[in-house]
Design a protein around this motif. Structure first.
Motif, PDB file in Angstrom:
ATOM      1  N   GLY A 124       3.265  14.717  -3.612  1.00 48.81           N
ATOM      2  CA  GLY A 124       3.075  14.718  -2.174  1.00 48.81           C
ATOM      3  C   GLY A 124       1.799  14.040  -1.720  1.00 48.81           C
ATOM      4  N   ARG A 125       1.026  13.506  -2.673  1.00 49.11           N
ATOM      5  CA  ARG A 125      -0.220  12.834  -2.298  1.00 49.11           C
ATOM      6  C   ARG A 125       0.066  11.457  -1.715  1.00 49.11           C
ATOM      7  NH1 ARG A 125      -3.331  13.814  -7.966  1.00 49.11           N
ATOM      8  NH2 ARG A 125      -1.377  12.835  -8.663  1.00 49.11           N
ATOM      9  N   GLY A 126      -0.918  10.949  -1.003  1.00 47.83           N
ATOM     10  CA  GLY A 126      -0.762   9.625  -0.416  1.00 47.83           C
ATOM     11  C   GLY A 126      -2.119   8.979  -0.237  1.00 47.83           C
ATOM     12  N   LEU A 127      -2.117   7.873   0.492  1.00 49.43           N
ATOM     13  CA  LEU A 127      -3.357   7.172   0.815  1.00 49.43           C
ATOM     14  C   LEU A 127      -3.553   7.204   2.324  1.00 49.43           C
ATOM     15  CD1 LEU A 127      -3.036   4.007  -1.460  1.00 49.43           C
ATOM     16  CD2 LEU A 127      -4.427   6.042  -1.889  1.00 49.43           C
TER      17      LEU A 127
ATOM     18  N   ALA B 129       3.069   5.910  -3.117  1.00 47.33           N
ATOM     19  CA  ALA B 129       4.201   6.653  -3.662  1.00 47.33           C
ATOM     20  C   ALA B 129       4.027   6.934  -5.153  1.00 47.33           C
ATOM     21  CB  ALA B 129       5.494   5.883  -3.417  1.00 47.33           C
ATOM     22  N   GLU B 130       3.221   6.123  -5.826  1.00 48.38           N
ATOM     23  CA  GLU B 130       3.008   6.329  -7.261  1.00 48.38           C
ATOM     24  C   GLU B 130       2.115   7.532  -7.551  1.00 48.38           C
ATOM     25  OE1 GLU B 130       1.512   2.799  -9.064  1.00 48.38           O
ATOM     26  OE2 GLU B 130       3.046   1.482  -8.192  1.00 48.38           O
TER      27      GLU B 130
ATOM     28  N   LEU C  67      -7.721   9.510  -0.675  1.00 46.80           N
ATOM     29  CA  LEU C  67      -6.448  10.096  -1.090  1.00 46.80           C
ATOM     30  C   LEU C  67      -6.137  11.275  -0.179  1.00 46.80           C
ATOM     31  CD1 LEU C  67      -5.196  10.647  -4.672  1.00 46.80           C
ATOM     32  CD2 LEU C  67      -5.182  12.585  -3.112  1.00 46.80           C
ATOM     33  N   THR C  68      -4.913  11.435   0.209  1.00 45.89           N
ATOM     34  CA  THR C  68      -4.514  12.526   1.095  1.00 45.89           C
ATOM     35  C   THR C  68      -3.623  13.518   0.346  1.00 45.89           C
ATOM     36  OG1 THR C  68      -2.554  11.333   1.880  1.00 45.89           O
ATOM     37  CG2 THR C  68      -4.601  11.018   3.111  1.00 45.89           C
ATOM     38  N   HIS C  69      -3.685  14.774   0.781  1.00 42.14           N
ATOM     39  CA  HIS C  69      -2.883  15.835   0.181  1.00 42.14           C
ATOM     40  C   HIS C  69      -1.929  16.407   1.228  1.00 42.14           C
ATOM     41  CE1 HIS C  69      -6.585  15.616  -2.253  1.00 42.14           C
ATOM     42  NE2 HIS C  69      -5.792  15.898  -3.273  1.00 42.14           N
TER      43      HIS C  69
ATOM     44  N   LEU D 198       0.826  -1.209   0.000  1.00 46.12           N
ATOM     45  CA  LEU D 198       0.000   0.000   0.000  1.00 46.12           C
ATOM     46  C   LEU D 198       0.863   1.263   0.000  1.00 46.12           C
ATOM     47  CD1 LEU D 198      -2.806  -1.059   2.506  1.00 46.12           C
ATOM     48  CD2 LEU D 198      -2.858  -1.090   0.002  1.00 46.12           C
ATOM     49  N   GLU D 199       1.953   1.235   0.737  1.00 48.11           N
ATOM     50  CA  GLU D 199       2.861   2.383   0.734  1.00 48.11           C
ATOM     51  C   GLU D 199       3.489   2.580  -0.635  1.00 48.11           C
ATOM     52  OE1 GLU D 199       5.567   1.475   3.860  1.00 48.11           O
ATOM     53  OE2 GLU D 199       4.161   2.006   5.468  1.00 48.11           O
TER      54      GLU D 199
END
Length: 517
Positions: free
Chosen positions: A303-306, A298-299, A330-332, A293-294
């Protein structure tokens, strides 16, 4: 033969006997003299060395000849203090490690070595052996030094070396070759046998000295799991699952999807021995799921993430159920604002679409009433404005310029109503928000008024929310701003007519997107 001839023969035999006796006596005399001389040499020559080491006796290139044992001990101790000590060499057959004697606890046993030097020429008291030692012209007699080793220090060296020379066993595992699941057998390892190696070093040093290469002794360490074939069928069944991961970026209107197949899922599997010892079984490693998941997060880039809180458990449930879909938020990232000329908290809030109260909370050590050019402020992530999953097909759009609120459902305008937004001194802030909560009749203590059908849209700071509601009512019962709809009138909220507010309240679900522009 006449009588005269017969009488002459006995006379000649008598002279011959006399000659033989003389020679024998002479030899005996000379032998006695020789023995006396040898006895004299044996007794007289060594006499000066009765309490001293014989000449030409060396230890480690140190001449101890003519010294008493006490003098030899002092001399050898002094000489050995400057001696270029050697190295204790350890080997595993392929590599070698050289350890300084002092570090390995190896030292010269001076007293025992001096006793050995003193015994040279005395243990075998043959005259020839004695004279050869006393009259060496072509060299010298090297007495073997005696060494002792400190077991504690030597053990410490071996314990320090053990991790480097030991090889852990490799448990049997499974991996894919193409689309085929292959069982890889386990391999034994080896561990340094410290006790056996230490005994070997002590024995060798004591009897032969330290100038040897000491072979390390190892113990074979079998793998915990030697064969995975019994668990292969279980793994095959688990790898038939497909896990679909998706996430949506509401800022860019992008949807990201991944389908996790055998090549990824096999990295989650671990072969473990069952508690009853009846063979290996397949378990799913949570840390491997987390790593996947990490990697997907990263894809996303920029700077976004899960949002991964509880994500591993959700994916595991789907995988163990035979496959399925999992949707993630999705996180910013947070952002940085560099203060420019003319900036104040209001203009910065408008530029970033972030209520001033939330900017203030993110910068507790900064006086936001006194900003200077070049100063850096932290702007919270847009995620604080939209903490809930979006509601598909529903959207509220508020135009401050038009003083209108439009409701969209499945891309079509459902309602279009006039509103009143905040006055200049207490404006309504622009940005992308969502319905956070609802209250049938909320109370605003700051202004002592009630707000019917209140729909919270953004947190202004602390526990204060701005939102959409019907015409407010003072505690006296008087309704405010009747007839003002269509122009700014509120303290920051968006004001609707009574019937319109009730209709919107019933339609808007938690999470519905709200755009204020």
């Amino acid at each position: 033969m006449n009588d005269e001839q017969n009488e002459a023969r006995p006379t000649r035999r008598g002279r011959g006997c006399l000659s033989t006796y003389f020679v024998a006596g002479l030899l005996l005399t000379l032998g006695a003299i020789g023995l006396f001389a040898a006895w004299t040499v044996y007794k007289v020559v060594p006499r000066p060395y009765k309490t001293r080491i014989y000449p030409n006796v060396y230890v480690l290139n140190v001449d101890l000849g003519g010294l008493t044992p006490g003098e030899a001990s002092e001399h050898l101790t002094e000489a050995f203090s400057h001696y270029d000590a050697g190295l204790l060499t350890l080997s595993d057959g392929e590599r070698a490690w050289a350890v300084p004697w002092a570090e390995a606890g190896l030292r010269l046993d001076v007293e025992t070595t001096v006793q050995a030097a003193f015994a040279v020429g005395r243990a075998d008291r043959g005259l020839e052996n004695l004279l050869s030692i006393l009259n060496m012209r072509e060299g010298r007699y090297e007495a073997a030094p005696v060494f002792v080793i400190d077991p504690g220090k030597a053990r410490g060296v071996l314990e320090q070396l053990a991790p480097e020379v030991s090889v852990p066993p490799t448990d049997a595992t499974l991996h894919l070759e193409g689309d085929q699941l292959i069982a890889v057998p386990g391999q034994p390892g080896q561990a340094l046998d410290i006790d056996a190696t230490l005994d070997k070093i002590i024995t060798t040093v004591t009897h032969l000295g330290p100038d040897n290469q000491f072979a390390l002794t190892f113990q074979i360490v079998p793998p915990h799991i030697a064969d995975t074939k019994p668990a292969q069928a279980q793994a095959e069944e688990m790898l038939n699952a497909l896990v679909h991961i998706s996430t949506y970026d509401w800022l860019t209107d992008e949807t990201f999807t991944w389908t996790l197949g055998r090549d990824v899922l096999v990295t989650w599997l671990r072969v473990e021995q069952t508690e009853d010892g009846n063979g290996p079984s397949i378990q799913v490693a949570e840390e491997a799921v987390q790593a996947t998941l990490e990697s997907l997060a990263a894809e996303l880039g920029e700077g976004r993430g899960l949002r991964l809180e509880g994500a591993t458990g959700r994916v595991l449930n789907v995988f163990e159920a035979g496959g399925g879909a999992v949707d993630f938020r999705l996180t910013h990232p947070t952002r940085t604002c560099v203060v420019q000329s003319g900036d104040d908290l209001t203009t910065i809030a408008a530029r970033f679409g972030m209520p001033p109260g939330l900017i203030a909370e993110a910068n507790p050590g900064i006086d936001l009433d006194w900003l200077y050019v070049g100063q850096e402020l932290t702007i919270p992530s847009e995620d604080v404005l939209k903490p809930y999953p979006p509601v598909p097909g529903k959207q509220i759009v508020i135009s401050i310029a038009e003083q209108r609120l439009r409701v969209y459902e499945n891309g079509q305008v459902l309602y279009d109503w006039p509103v009143s937004t905040g006055i200049a001194s207490s404006p309504t802030y622009t940005g992308e928000f969502q319905v956070l909560n609802k209250n049938e009749n909320a109370y605003a203590s700051q202004w002592d008024l009630w707000m019917p059908h209140f729909i919270a849209v953004y947190r202004a700071g602390g526990d204060t929310y701005n939102g959409i509601h019907g015409l407010p009512i003072l505690s006296s019962g008087r309704r405010l701003w009747e007839g003002a709809l269509g122009s700014p009138a509120s303290y920051g909220c968006i004001i609707l007519g009574i019937q319109e507010a009730e209709t919107l309240y019933n339609w808007a679900d938690i999470g519905v997107s709200v755009i204020i522009e």
